[in-house]
Write a protein that holds these residues in place. Sequence first.
Motif, mmCIF file in Angstrom:
data_model
loop_
_atom_site.group_PDB
_atom_site.id
_atom_site.type_symbol
_atom_site.label_atom_id
_atom_site.label_comp_id
_atom_site.label_asym_id
_atom_site.label_seq_id
_atom_site.Cartn_x
_atom_site.Cartn_y
_atom_site.Cartn_z
ATOM 1 N N GLY A 234 -27.635 -3.980 -28.132
ATOM 2 C CA GLY A 234 -26.718 -5.106 -27.917
ATOM 3 C C GLY A 234 -26.138 -5.122 -26.519
ATOM 4 O O GLY A 234 -26.044 -6.173 -25.881
ATOM 5 N N GLY A 235 -25.746 -3.960 -26.025
ATOM 6 C CA GLY A 235 -25.179 -3.880 -24.676
ATOM 7 C C GLY A 235 -26.204 -4.219 -23.610
ATOM 8 O O GLY A 235 -25.899 -4.911 -22.633
ATOM 9 N N LEU B 269 -26.827 -7.990 -23.728
ATOM 10 C CA LEU B 269 -25.727 -8.715 -23.099
ATOM 11 C C LEU B 269 -25.791 -8.602 -21.578
ATOM 12 O O LEU B 269 -25.621 -9.594 -20.864
ATOM 13 C CB LEU B 269 -24.382 -8.199 -23.612
ATOM 14 C CG LEU B 269 -23.148 -8.879 -23.053
ATOM 15 C CD1 LEU B 269 -23.120 -10.352 -23.442
ATOM 16 C CD2 LEU B 269 -21.898 -8.187 -23.537
ATOM 17 N N ALA B 270 -26.060 -7.403 -21.076
ATOM 18 C CA ALA B 270 -26.174 -7.217 -19.628
ATOM 19 C C ALA B 270 -27.329 -8.034 -19.063
ATOM 20 O O ALA B 270 -27.214 -8.633 -17.989
ATOM 21 C CB ALA B 270 -26.356 -5.741 -19.311
ATOM 22 N N GLY B 271 -28.426 -8.079 -19.778
ATOM 23 C CA GLY B 271 -29.568 -8.872 -19.332
ATOM 24 C C GLY B 271 -29.258 -10.358 -19.302
ATOM 25 O O GLY B 271 -29.646 -11.067 -18.368
#
Length: 70
Positions: A20-21, A24-26
Amino acid sequence: MARRTTMMPMTGMATGGGVGGKLLAGLVFIGLIALVINDPAGAAFVAHRVASALGHVIDGISAFTMELAR
């Protein structure tokens, strides 16, 4: 008997993050690239404002610590 040393766990350090992180960063990265491609002048303006705001935060922290030192 030899003394055993155990390693302390490092708290506060990122340990890789989950899917998930990274997702989100992508998405944030792709959004920023799209902003730069679609509106370079607007992206430069936003970057300038963000840098200016960070400078004000650093100045405030510096003034606060200088007052504490008195």
